[in-house]
Design a protein around this motif. Structure first.
Motif, PDB file in Angstrom:
ATOM      1  N   SER A 139       0.966  -1.241  -0.162  1.00  0.00           N
ATOM      2  CA  SER A 139      -0.021  -0.015  -0.124  1.00  0.00           C
ATOM      3  C   SER A 139       0.737   1.239  -0.016  1.00  0.00           C
ATOM      4  CB  SER A 139      -0.776   0.093   1.401  1.00  0.00           C
ATOM      5  OG  SER A 139      -0.124   0.049   2.510  1.00  0.00           O
ATOM      6  N   ASP A 325      -1.419  -5.313  -7.623  1.00  0.00           N
ATOM      7  CA  ASP A 325      -2.184  -4.351  -6.795  1.00  0.00           C
ATOM      8  C   ASP A 325      -1.740  -3.972  -5.471  1.00  0.00           C
ATOM      9  OD1 ASP A 325      -3.746  -2.033  -6.342  1.00  0.00           O
ATOM     10  OD2 ASP A 325      -5.738  -3.089  -6.866  1.00  0.00           O
ATOM     11  N   SER A 326      -2.301  -3.161  -4.558  1.00  0.00           N
ATOM     12  CA  SER A 326      -1.977  -3.190  -3.129  1.00  0.00           C
ATOM     13  C   SER A 326      -2.643  -4.159  -2.494  1.00  0.00           C
ATOM     14  CB  SER A 326      -2.710  -1.844  -2.658  1.00  0.00           C
ATOM     15  OG  SER A 326      -3.821  -1.919  -2.740  1.00  0.00           O
ATOM     16  N   ALA A 328      -5.049  -4.511  -0.422  1.00  0.00           N
ATOM     17  CA  ALA A 328      -6.166  -4.259  -0.284  1.00  0.00           C
ATOM     18  C   ALA A 328      -7.173  -4.508  -1.578  1.00  0.00           C
ATOM     19  CB  ALA A 328      -6.681  -2.741   0.329  1.00  0.00           C
ATOM     20  N   GLY A 329      -6.555  -4.465  -2.700  1.00  0.00           N
ATOM     21  CA  GLY A 329      -7.012  -4.552  -3.956  1.00  0.00           C
ATOM     22  C   GLY A 329      -7.803  -3.727  -4.435  1.00  0.00           C
ATOM     23  N   ASP A 330      -7.280  -2.326  -3.991  1.00  0.00           N
ATOM     24  CA  ASP A 330      -8.538  -1.075  -4.246  1.00  0.00           C
ATOM     25  C   ASP A 330      -7.953  -0.393  -5.283  1.00  0.00           C
ATOM     26  OD1 ASP A 330      -5.872  -0.302  -3.165  1.00  0.00           O
ATOM     27  OD2 ASP A 330      -6.940   0.745  -1.394  1.00  0.00           O
ATOM     28  N   GLY A 331      -7.136  -0.874  -6.171  1.00  0.00           N
ATOM     29  CA  GLY A 331      -6.642  -0.016  -7.170  1.00  0.00           C
ATOM     30  C   GLY A 331      -5.733   0.957  -7.097  1.00  0.00           C
ATOM     31  N   GLU A 332      -5.067   1.221  -5.975  1.00  0.00           N
ATOM     32  CA  GLU A 332      -4.106   2.226  -5.402  1.00  0.00           C
ATOM     33  C   GLU A 332      -2.889   2.459  -6.202  1.00  0.00           C
ATOM     34  OE1 GLU A 332      -2.930   3.853  -1.265  1.00  0.00           O
ATOM     35  OE2 GLU A 332      -2.350   1.925  -1.414  1.00  0.00           O
TER      36      GLU A 332
END
Length: 405
Positions: A139, A325-326, A328-332
């Motif tokens: 992240s 991806d990060s 969290a899988g949030d596209g950050e």
């Protein structure tokens, strides 16, 4: 036209090829090509009058004015160089290094930048080097915490007069990850380090305010995502460093008629460094006009980011792997490029993998995206652009399944 395949007609693209590699070379719209062709005709009609009576200098200054406003910078901190690699080399070779200085670059640093760092070893006085471990995938918060800790550790082992220069990637190339580089610049300031941002992929992908960010040095290609012609990059240098800057090729300064030399020595040094085709520098305003005509930055990047996120996931679903991806899988970590792990045995030699992509994918299947090795696996970088759509990402997935067998 609407974004997607309807927009292909705006670009000089082969309609029988699926283009998913905008990140390497960019694409030139017909509008930009035509506008710069008209400029070229004016110059070629009478080169002496064009070059010696001020029109050339005014054209370059107009481009500097336009790009400075676009990135939120003072015009006299902005000059053009042929590409990001030239800018990075110029900066690194201008810094007055001492033996106790430290030059830091990341573990995803682009190859030409790594070579630029290594080339300093031939200098009579060269800095020591260290590699910043980003720990990807991670992240942004984790990256920042780790970066701060590593920078503190390096600083603790150095003398008070020693300089630290950190080369930061804004958006990596391979892997194509969006990093928290703005906050990393702030950490550099806090620790008394200079920041050199390799922003090769930022111009056209990110909203920028360089005055506010206040990096020491910042370099970006104008051709990859901004739609300018190839051979043009913006080098932004903070006023506090103008006195050390030297071009790789010393400038010819002529104060004759028509040569309205800028009183800023930094700018003057990068006006004329030998005979070249300067047309790419004059494509800045047409490129910005084109961006506005098709809807502006927000519309362009909203479409491309959404396509990169959803398209990357869809490609990974088809090939049965994952995206980078990060946690969290949030596209950050995603801007307008996705990274998809390939179902290719890592024991296969690299040259064979590249040959597979260059011959079967480009030649037989008429599609291309960049393969690369990262963290012990093969990945592919897939670029979203306004002329692409979900079906292109799906087609890539099916082709990858076929060629990976």
């Amino acid at each position: 036209p609407e974004f997607g395949h309807q927009s292909r007609s705006l670009f000089q693209l082969d309609p029988n090829f699926t283009h998913l590699n905008n990140g390497s070379f960019g694409v030139i719209p017909h509008y930009v090509e035509e506008a710069t062709r008209r400029m070229a005709e004016v110059g070629e009609a009478n080169p002496d009058m064009f070059m010696r009576q001020g029109r050339f200098w005014r054209a370059i200054d107009r481009s500097r004015e336009v790009i400075a406003e676009y990135v939120g910078a003072d015009i006299d901190t902005c000059v053009f160089v042929p590409n990001t690699a030239t800018g990075v080399n110029t900066i690194l070779r201008s810094i007055p290094w001492a033996e106790d200085d430290l030059l830091v670059y990341s573990d995803i640093c682009f190859d030409t930048v790594v070579r630029a760092v290594e080339s300093l070893a031939h200098f009579k006085t060269a800095p020591r080097t260290a590699v910043l471990k980003l720990g990807l995938p991670a992240s942004h918060a984790t990256i920042l915490e780790s970066f701060g800790a590593q920078l503190k550790q390096w600083r603790a082992g150095m003398g008070s007069d020693a300089r630290i220069v950190v080369v930061l990637d804004s958006i990596g190339s391979t892997p194509a990850v969006l990093l928290p580089w703005r906050q990393m610049v702030k950490i550099c300031k806090k620790e008394g380090a200079w920041s050199l941002v390799d922003a090769a992929h930022s111009l056209g992908q990110e909203k920028l305010n360089l005055r506010e960010i206040d990096a020491d040095f910042w370099v970006a290609n104008c051709s990859k995502w901004f739609y300018a012609k190839r051979g043009c990059a913006l080098m932004n240098v903070a006023y506090r460093h103008h006195d050390i800057m030297q071009p790789l090729i010393p400038a010819m300064v002529n104060d004759g008629p028509g040569h309205q030399i800028n009183p800023n020595k930094f700018v003057t040094q990068f006006y004329w460094n030998g005979l070249a085709d300067w047309l790419a520098y004059m494509s800045i305003e047409p490129a910005l006009n084109f961006r506005r005509q098709i809807g502006g930055d927000d519309k362009i990047n909203s479409y491309c980011h959404d396509l990169a996120v959803r398209g990357g996931l869809r490609t990974a679903e088809i090939v049965g792997t994952e995206v980078l991806d990060s946690p969290a899988g949030d596209g950050e970590l995603v801007a307008n490029m996705a990274n998809v792990r390939l179902p290719i045995d890592t024991s296969i030699p690299g040259p064979k993998v590249f040959q597979l992509f260059h011959t079967e994918m480009m030649g037989t299947h008429r599609i291309y995206a960049v393969p690369y090795m990262f963290n012990g696996s093969w990945w592919v970088r897939v670029c979203a652009q306004v002329y692409a759509e979900m079906s292109d990402f799906e087609r890539l997935g099916h082709v990858l399944v076929d060629v990976s067998r």
